[in-house]
Design an enzyme around this catalytic site. Sequence first.
Site, PDB file in Angstrom:
ATOM      1  CG  ASP A 242      -1.828   1.177   1.273  1.00 38.38           C
ATOM      2  OD1 ASP A 242      -2.440   1.574   0.100  1.00 38.38           O
ATOM      3  OD2 ASP A 242      -2.065   1.726   2.417  1.00 38.38           O
ATOM      4  CG  ASP A 244      -1.414   7.802   0.104  1.00 36.53           C
ATOM      5  OD1 ASP A 244      -0.145   7.989  -0.273  1.00 36.53           O
ATOM      6  OD2 ASP A 244      -2.412   7.941  -0.357  1.00 36.53           O
TER       7      ASP A 244
END
Length: 402
Positions: A242, A244
């Site tokens: 992932d 952010d």
Amino acid sequence: MTRVKQALFLVGGRGTRLGALSANTPKPMQEIAPGVRFLDLILENAARMGFTDLVLLAGHLGDKVEEAYDGQRIGEAAIRVVRESQPMGTGGALAQAAQVLDEHFVLLNGDSFFDINLRALTAAPLPEGGGRLALRMVEDTARYGSVQLDGARISAFIEKNPDLTGPGLINGGIYYLDRAMVSRIEAPSSIESDVFPELVKVGRLEGLPFDGYFLDIGLPETLAQAQRETAAMRVRPAAFLDRDGVLNEDHGYTHRVDDLTWIPGAREAIRLLNDRGYRVIVVTNQAGVARGYYEEEAIGVFHAGMQAQLAEEGAFVDAFYHCPFHADGKVPAYTVEDHPDRKPNPGMILRALNDWQVNREASFLIGDKPSDMEAARRAGLPGHLYTGGDLRAFVSGIIGPG
């Protein structure tokens, strides 16, 4: 420092030691599996590391090279062929391509595969007008000749000699070079035996040892070995990350490079994964596009900024996948109910698994939200929930410290 984007490949040798095998087929174009050439493996590796200008320096049977590769693409990388007017050795082939050279570039032998992180080779500044060689430790240097180091600088090249046996460093056939060094080339010549020793004399040639798999296909038995071993090396484990909250601090719809703040240990974690041979694939929800906070093009600019900063650490991301869609969007084109790419749906992961040759059993995902874990579960991958701290240490806990 600007991220190096150009890689050149020496593919003009005659391959005389391969006998009839290379009579009508250039040595680097020998098949290692049905429909897969040895050169394909080397080009794919450079392309995944973000080298987008791939230049083949062709000579012997150059028409075959040109027909097979000129104008082709591998993802974002474009391939072009420069044919030498007459055989002039490796140095001469490079000199004849002087007009197409970037200020800094990587030069690779097309008949050997050294499985290393090219971004690690290009991370540090070069000696002015000089270069840096990727070196490999081997158990017996007799067949290759050896390289002696004094700190980071190469102090001497020792010619191959069957009487000089034992372990040592050898030239791995991959060079990071400053365009200015081409002015030293007098064609015809060998870059290895004529040019590099001159750079050693003036202290402008460095060496950097690597531990990756190494094989040259100069002999029938080593070509056979390549056919047994190297095709399978196109399949690599993948680390799905992932973005952010895992790689960069989440400031809320982060999309400007000026706002890029790396999570502690994030760049080092990616470097560790690169060095261990993982594909690093980022999968990120970007609902800010659907909500009208920024254009989709801003995501690509942000990711290019990440790659530039990663290159300074000798690291790279193989691929970015983003989902700009959201059910509560303000931009109609991006307002989609339960888009298959939006996590917790696994669409981005499944697309990446289809696009890249991935060893699923050794792959995993790292995220900071339950939706990441659910996306991993639906894709059939283990998910690891990151809750803060040094990301490199977190990754080491998954794959081992190395």
